[in-house]
Motif scaffolding. Structure first.
Motif, PDB file in Angstrom:
ATOM      1  N   VAL A   1      24.772  47.490  32.143  1.00  0.00           N
ATOM      2  CA  VAL A   1      24.222  46.200  31.720  1.00  0.00           C
ATOM      3  C   VAL A   1      23.947  45.323  32.936  1.00  0.00           C
ATOM      4  CG1 VAL A   1      24.788  44.053  30.496  1.00  0.00           C
ATOM      5  CG2 VAL A   1      25.193  46.264  29.396  1.00  0.00           C
TER       6      VAL A   1
ATOM      7  N   LEU B   1      20.068  44.495  33.667  1.00  0.00           N
ATOM      8  CA  LEU B   1      19.697  43.144  33.238  1.00  0.00           C
ATOM      9  C   LEU B   1      19.802  42.086  34.336  1.00  0.00           C
ATOM     10  CD1 LEU B   1      21.234  43.058  29.650  1.00  0.00           C
ATOM     11  CD2 LEU B   1      18.945  43.765  30.391  1.00  0.00           C
TER      12      LEU B   1
ATOM     13  N   PHE C   1      17.224  39.365  34.768  1.00  0.00           N
ATOM     14  CA  PHE C   1      17.145  38.321  33.739  1.00  0.00           C
ATOM     15  C   PHE C   1      18.358  37.390  33.765  1.00  0.00           C
ATOM     16  CE2 PHE C   1      15.392  42.332  31.890  1.00  0.00           C
ATOM     17  CZ  PHE C   1      14.051  42.025  32.098  1.00  0.00           C
TER      18      PHE C   1
ATOM     19  N   LEU D   1      17.079  35.372  26.966  1.00  0.00           N
ATOM     20  CA  LEU D   1      16.610  36.746  27.155  1.00  0.00           C
ATOM     21  C   LEU D   1      17.785  37.676  27.446  1.00  0.00           C
ATOM     22  CD1 LEU D   1      14.114  38.553  27.258  1.00  0.00           C
ATOM     23  CD2 LEU D   1      13.882  37.968  29.682  1.00  0.00           C
ATOM     24  N   LEU D   2      18.724  37.197  28.238  1.00  0.00           N
ATOM     25  CA  LEU D   2      19.911  37.985  28.571  1.00  0.00           C
ATOM     26  C   LEU D   2      20.705  38.323  27.307  1.00  0.00           C
ATOM     27  CD1 LEU D   2      21.246  39.036  31.169  1.00  0.00           C
ATOM     28  CD2 LEU D   2      22.592  36.940  31.228  1.00  0.00           C
TER      29      LEU D   2
ATOM     30  N   PHE E   1      19.620  38.620  24.112  1.00  0.00           N
ATOM     31  CA  PHE E   1      18.951  39.622  23.278  1.00  0.00           C
ATOM     32  C   PHE E   1      18.892  40.990  23.966  1.00  0.00           C
ATOM     33  CE2 PHE E   1      17.427  35.743  21.200  1.00  0.00           C
ATOM     34  CZ  PHE E   1      17.779  36.051  19.894  1.00  0.00           C
ATOM     35  N   CYS E   2      18.578  40.998  25.239  1.00  0.00           N
ATOM     36  CA  CYS E   2      18.541  42.283  25.965  1.00  0.00           C
ATOM     37  C   CYS E   2      19.937  42.898  26.039  1.00  0.00           C
ATOM     38  CB  CYS E   2      17.973  42.081  27.366  1.00  0.00           C
ATOM     39  SG  CYS E   2      16.219  41.712  27.393  1.00  0.00           S
TER      40      CYS E   2
ATOM     41  N   ILE F   1      20.863  44.416  22.621  1.00  0.00           N
ATOM     42  CA  ILE F   1      20.127  45.671  22.374  1.00  0.00           C
ATOM     43  C   ILE F   1      20.632  46.785  23.290  1.00  0.00           C
ATOM     44  CG2 ILE F   1      17.856  46.775  22.577  1.00  0.00           C
ATOM     45  CD1 ILE F   1      16.703  43.966  21.674  1.00  0.00           C
ATOM     46  N   LEU F   2      20.764  46.494  24.588  1.00  0.00           N
ATOM     47  CA  LEU F   2      21.189  47.522  25.540  1.00  0.00           C
ATOM     48  C   LEU F   2      22.606  48.011  25.246  1.00  0.00           C
ATOM     49  CD1 LEU F   2      20.727  49.244  28.048  1.00  0.00           C
ATOM     50  CD2 LEU F   2      21.394  47.265  29.434  1.00  0.00           C
TER      51      LEU F   2
ATOM     52  N   GLY G   1      25.797  40.635  22.781  1.00  0.00           N
ATOM     53  CA  GLY G   1      24.941  39.636  23.421  1.00  0.00           C
ATOM     54  C   GLY G   1      25.765  38.544  24.085  1.00  0.00           C
TER      55      GLY G   1
ATOM     56  N   THR H   1      27.556  39.829  27.150  1.00  0.00           N
ATOM     57  CA  THR H   1      26.635  39.957  28.286  1.00  0.00           C
ATOM     58  C   THR H   1      26.496  38.627  29.011  1.00  0.00           C
ATOM     59  OG1 THR H   1      25.427  41.736  27.175  1.00  0.00           O
ATOM     60  CG2 THR H   1      24.299  40.617  28.979  1.00  0.00           C
TER      61      THR H   1
END
Length: 196
Positions: A61, A65, A68, A74-75, A77-78, A81-82, A125, A128
């Motif tokens: 991650v 990421l 971002f 954005l961080l 949501f990415c 998902i990741l 999320g 992260t």
């Protein structure tokens, strides 16, 4: 080897970050599961206090990421998902290797085959964002807190220990599906390493 660069960071820091995240993951999960089970619970696959999926997950991650890191929306949501994708891949690998997954989301709403659930995806999320805002700085400070000469020795010892512990634990988990000669060899190694 230690100064070789990978993903814009030297191997020394990657290895040490991996072990710090793996130990922190083991600690948090073992405490949480010990409270849930009302008894001391080792949540690691190996005997030692290392849960490598946390090291792999956190560093994956982080490196993917990092571009971002200043955009928390954005961080989020990415990261959700990741991390969910990593959880899915881990589950599929565990099913293939061990025939089971060591977690069960069947009782959670909006789950997929008990290996993924919406609650965890939402949490990933937030984890992260927490990692980029606070945790990575803490991990870096821990690693910078000891001299590199000491870190190289510690890193080498921990890599050797982790490799042996992981190998013995994997052999133990798969002993029933191995030929008899392999399981006898595994018992010999276990006796030498752990001397119960």
């Amino acid at each position: 080897m230690w100064s070789r660069e990978l993903l814009g960071t030297d191997v020394y820091h990657i290895v040490h970050w991996f072990f710090v995240y793996s130990i922190l993951g083991w600690l948090v999960e073992s405490i949480y599961m010990s409270i849930c089970n009302k008894k001391i619970t080792n949540r690691g696959f190996i005997r030692g206090p290392i849960c490598p999926i946390y090291g792999v997950g956190a560093l994956s991650v982080y490196f993917i990421l990092k571009p971002f890191s200043q955009n928390y929306i954005l961080l989020y949501f990415c990261g959700a998902i990741l991390a969910t994708f990593l959880e899915y891949v881990t589950a599929k690998l565990m099913i293939r290797i061990f025939g089971e997954v060591w977690w069960d989301y069947n009782n959670k709403p909006f789950n997929y085959k008990g290996i993924l659930c919406l609650e965890s995806t939402i949490a990933w999320g937030f984890y992260t964002i927490f990692m980029f805002a606070f945790l990575q700085k803490f991990v870096e400070a821990v690693v910078e807190g000891y001299p590199m000469s000491v870190g190289i020795r510690i890193g080498t010892i921990v890599i050797v220990y982790f490799t042996l512990d992981f190998t013995v634990s994997l052999l133990e988990a798969k002993v029933d599906s191995m030929p008899k000669s392999v399981s006898e060899w595994q018992e010999t190694i276990k006796a030498v390493i752990y001397r119960d």
